[in-house]
Motif scaffolding. Structure first.
Motif, short mmCIF file in Angstrom:
data_model
loop_
_atom_site.label_atom_id
_atom_site.label_comp_id
_atom_site.label_asym_id
_atom_site.label_seq_id
_atom_site.Cartn_x
_atom_site.Cartn_y
_atom_site.Cartn_z
N LEU A 196 -44.45 -47.00 -54.47
CA LEU A 196 -44.45 -48.46 -54.45
C LEU A 196 -43.01 -48.95 -54.44
CD1 LEU A 196 -46.15 -51.10 -54.73
CD2 LEU A 196 -45.81 -50.90 -57.20
N ALA A 197 -42.67 -49.82 -53.49
CA ALA A 197 -41.31 -50.33 -53.37
C ALA A 197 -41.26 -51.82 -53.69
CB ALA A 197 -40.76 -50.09 -51.96
N TYR A 198 -40.26 -52.21 -54.44
CA TYR A 198 -40.05 -53.61 -54.82
C TYR A 198 -39.06 -54.24 -53.85
CZ TYR A 198 -39.42 -57.59 -58.03
OH TYR A 198 -39.40 -58.83 -58.62
N ALA A 199 -39.53 -55.24 -53.10
CA ALA A 199 -38.71 -55.84 -52.05
C ALA A 199 -38.53 -57.34 -52.33
CB ALA A 199 -39.41 -55.65 -50.70
N PHE A 200 -37.30 -57.83 -52.32
CA PHE A 200 -36.08 -57.12 -52.00
C PHE A 200 -34.99 -57.47 -53.01
CE2 PHE A 200 -38.13 -57.67 -47.87
CZ PHE A 200 -38.11 -56.38 -47.38
N LEU A 201 -34.07 -56.53 -53.25
CA LEU A 201 -32.83 -56.82 -53.93
C LEU A 201 -31.74 -56.99 -52.88
CD1 LEU A 201 -34.66 -55.42 -56.12
CD2 LEU A 201 -32.54 -54.64 -57.20
N GLN A 202 -30.63 -57.62 -53.25
CA GLN A 202 -29.55 -57.89 -52.30
C GLN A 202 -28.24 -57.30 -52.81
OE1 GLN A 202 -30.35 -59.06 -49.40
NE2 GLN A 202 -32.45 -59.66 -49.94
N GLY A 227 -32.78 -61.10 -42.33
CA GLY A 227 -31.55 -61.87 -42.49
C GLY A 227 -30.56 -61.26 -43.46
N SER A 228 -30.52 -59.93 -43.55
CA SER A 228 -29.67 -59.27 -44.55
C SER A 228 -28.35 -58.80 -43.96
CB SER A 228 -30.42 -58.09 -45.18
OG SER A 228 -30.92 -57.19 -44.21
N GLN A 229 -27.79 -59.56 -43.04
CA GLN A 229 -26.50 -59.21 -42.44
C GLN A 229 -25.42 -59.06 -43.50
OE1 GLN A 229 -25.68 -58.67 -39.22
NE2 GLN A 229 -23.46 -58.64 -39.39
N ASN A 230 -25.30 -60.03 -44.40
CA ASN A 230 -24.25 -59.96 -45.42
C ASN A 230 -24.50 -58.82 -46.40
OD1 ASN A 230 -22.87 -62.15 -44.36
ND2 ASN A 230 -23.92 -63.64 -45.66
N THR A 231 -25.75 -58.61 -46.78
CA THR A 231 -26.08 -57.51 -47.68
C THR A 231 -25.67 -56.17 -47.06
OG1 THR A 231 -27.83 -58.48 -49.03
CG2 THR A 231 -28.09 -56.17 -48.46
N PHE A 232 -25.95 -56.00 -45.78
CA PHE A 232 -25.57 -54.76 -45.09
C PHE A 232 -24.06 -54.59 -45.07
CE2 PHE A 232 -24.23 -53.05 -40.87
CZ PHE A 232 -24.53 -51.71 -41.12
N LYS A 233 -23.35 -55.62 -44.67
CA LYS A 233 -21.89 -55.52 -44.58
C LYS A 233 -21.25 -55.29 -45.94
CE LYS A 233 -21.03 -57.99 -40.26
NZ LYS A 233 -20.36 -56.82 -39.65
N ASN A 234 -21.78 -55.94 -46.97
CA ASN A 234 -21.23 -55.74 -48.31
C ASN A 234 -21.47 -54.32 -48.80
OD1 ASN A 234 -20.49 -58.44 -48.35
ND2 ASN A 234 -22.31 -59.11 -49.47
N GLY A 288 -36.26 -43.85 -56.56
CA GLY A 288 -35.41 -43.84 -55.39
C GLY A 288 -35.17 -45.21 -54.82
N ILE A 289 -34.85 -45.25 -53.51
CA ILE A 289 -34.37 -46.48 -52.90
C ILE A 289 -34.76 -46.53 -51.42
CG2 ILE A 289 -32.13 -45.44 -52.31
CD1 ILE A 289 -30.83 -48.17 -52.96
N ASP A 290 -35.01 -47.73 -50.95
CA ASP A 290 -35.33 -47.99 -49.55
C ASP A 290 -34.31 -48.97 -49.01
OD1 ASP A 290 -37.24 -48.28 -47.16
OD2 ASP A 290 -37.13 -50.35 -47.91
N LEU A 291 -33.66 -48.66 -47.90
CA LEU A 291 -32.64 -49.52 -47.29
C LEU A 291 -33.25 -50.24 -46.10
CD1 LEU A 291 -29.55 -47.12 -47.40
CD2 LEU A 291 -30.36 -48.73 -49.15
N ASP A 292 -33.57 -51.51 -46.29
CA ASP A 292 -34.15 -52.32 -45.23
C ASP A 292 -33.10 -53.29 -44.70
OD1 ASP A 292 -35.88 -53.47 -43.45
OD2 ASP A 292 -36.91 -54.71 -44.93
#
Length: 440
Positions: free
Chosen positions: A74-80, A146-153, A176-180
């Motif tokens: 089970l994954a909790y979506a989303f953190l930034q 819309g996670s452009q900033n999250t990705f770049k950070n 663990g972790i999921d990178l969306d």
């Protein structure tokens, strides 16, 4: 703008593993992974059991509990991710509780901005969930639409990202972790390499059996840019990532009412259809096409997860010509309706079931004698929807087995029918995948 901007959210996934030898492998042949979103609209009608309602009442959710019995991730979506690379809770009012602010947040202030707003406690309730078999693993999901900033950070400050993510995982005893990450453009120079290094750093920091996955869209341009983002040469970034994480193909949002092309199109077709119109800017995408390209780029089949949606896309003002039933026909964007997801042109699979009882006539597209896509048209209201149903999901599950893929992902659990309903997408996928397993 890249088509990758259209690939939002995902929540439920099935995995079928051929072996248990790679890092992060779960030692079972059949895995079902579900995402729960902390979005306020989602929280209102599909709460996590144990969280608080807006009036302070502890909430129950039998539907979700029943679905947990089918899954083991089970994954909790989303953190930034903030400008310093720290993973943080973006909706403290629904994510956090007062107890969180008095314990975890005191130790990790960067992860808890606006902690004074903490109330519902969804995340701590999520961390306590378990299914009857005791096999449920919980992971955090980072990013979303819309996670452009999250990705770049994240790729700019990998050390801070890995440390803060692992601190949350350890504090709440997660798996663990999921990178969306969903950038709004193609990967730029060096970004693919830094993304690869980030995944490798996560694998080094987390134990060898930790679950790690990344999401990718289905268009070749974005996939190629991950490997060839340097501007001068290409690297095997996706292949390296796949050695440490599962690569989840977001097999949905291939077409929609706000895409270029000007005609209706299938949301999540398994195969490319020879009948697709050759129109400027009309996307020609399919699950199979994307899978073929991922394997061409070196991603092993048994590290790929195939996605399908538990929602539909809708078009208004569609006039059917001949026997098209609205497929590949012009539409009127201003007449695109609003359904239960509070976003024009999108509705849940649950809502689609009601539409099919109100004048919508379902149709399917077959390619090589296999269901590739499902749609429905209402000639009276001139509305057209594209969705997946139990049969199309079963066909995709069969494809997963035949191609020896790792499994399937679905967005999202709250939009599916209850597990007790024979038309549930999760049940359909589970049955199809289970029947492929060798008997013990």
């Amino acid at each position: 703008m890249s088509i990758s901007t259209k690939y939002a959210l995902l929540t439920a996934a099935f995995f079928f593993f051929a072996n248990a030898t790679q890092a992060g492998e779960i030692h079972t042949q059949k895995i079902l992974m579900t995402y729960w979103s902390d979005n306020t609209a989602r929280y209102a009608y599909d709460p996590i059991p144990g969280s608080l309602s807006p009036t302070g009442v502890t909430q129950k959710n039998p539907k979700l509990f029943n679905q947990l019995d089918l899954i083991n991730v089970l994954a909790y979506a989303f953190l930034q991710v903030d400008a310093s690379g720290h993973v943080y809770f973006a909706h403290p009012d629904t994510d956090l509780s007062k107890r969180d602010t008095a314990s975890f947040c005191k130790q990790d202030l960067e992860s808890c901005p606006d902690a004074d707003k903490a109330f519902a406690g969804n995340f701590s309730a999520f961390a306590k969930l378990q299914n009857k078999s005791g096999t449920l693993r919980k992971v955090i999901s980072i990013g979303g639409a819309g996670s452009q900033n999250t990705f770049k950070n994240a790729i700019a400050y990998p050390e801070a990202f890995v440390e803060s993510a692992s601190a949350i995982i350890a504090a709440y005893h997660l798996s663990g972790i999921d990178l969306d990450f969903e950038p709004s453009a193609l990967f730029g120079p060096g970004e693919g390499k830094r993304y690869t290094q980030l995944v490798l750093a996560l694998r080094r920091k987390l134990h060898n059996q930790a679950f790690i996955s990344i999401e990718v869209p289905g268009d070749w341009e974005t996939l190629r840019s991950i490997d060839c983002s340097s501007g001068t040469s290409c690297s095997n970034n996706l292949e390296q990532i796949a050695s440490n994480a599962y690569v989840s193909l977001m097999g949905f949002d291939f077409h929609g009412p706000y895409y270029p092309g000007g005609v209706t199109g299938n949301n999540a077709n398994l195969y490319s259809s020879p009948d697709e119109p050759l129109l400027p800017e009309f996307y020609h995408l399919s699950d199979n096409q994307a899978i073929e390209y991922l394997t061409f780029l070196g991603v092993p089949s048994n590290r790929i997860l195939l996605g399908f949606p538990a929602y539909f896309v809708a078009y208004g003002g569609v006039r059917s010509a001949g026997h098209s039933h609205g497929l590949y026909e012009r539409f009127d964007k201003s007449n695109t309706p609003d359904y239960d997801l509070h976003q024009r042109g999108y509705g849940s699979y649950q809502a689609a079931q009601h539409l099919l009882d109100s004048g919508f006539i379902p149709h399917s597209i077959c390619v090589n004698d296999t269901i590739s896509a499902v749609f429905a048209y209402n000639p009276m209201t001139q509305q057209w929807i594209s969705y997946d149903d139990a049969k199309s999901v079963a066909a995709k599950a069969d494809y997963v087995v035949r191609r020896h893929l790792a499994g399937m992902i679905m967005w999202e659990i709250g939009e599916d029918l209850p597990a007790t309903n024979k038309n549930s997408l999760l049940v359909s996928a589970q049955i199809a995948l289970s029947e492929s397993q060798p008997k013990r």
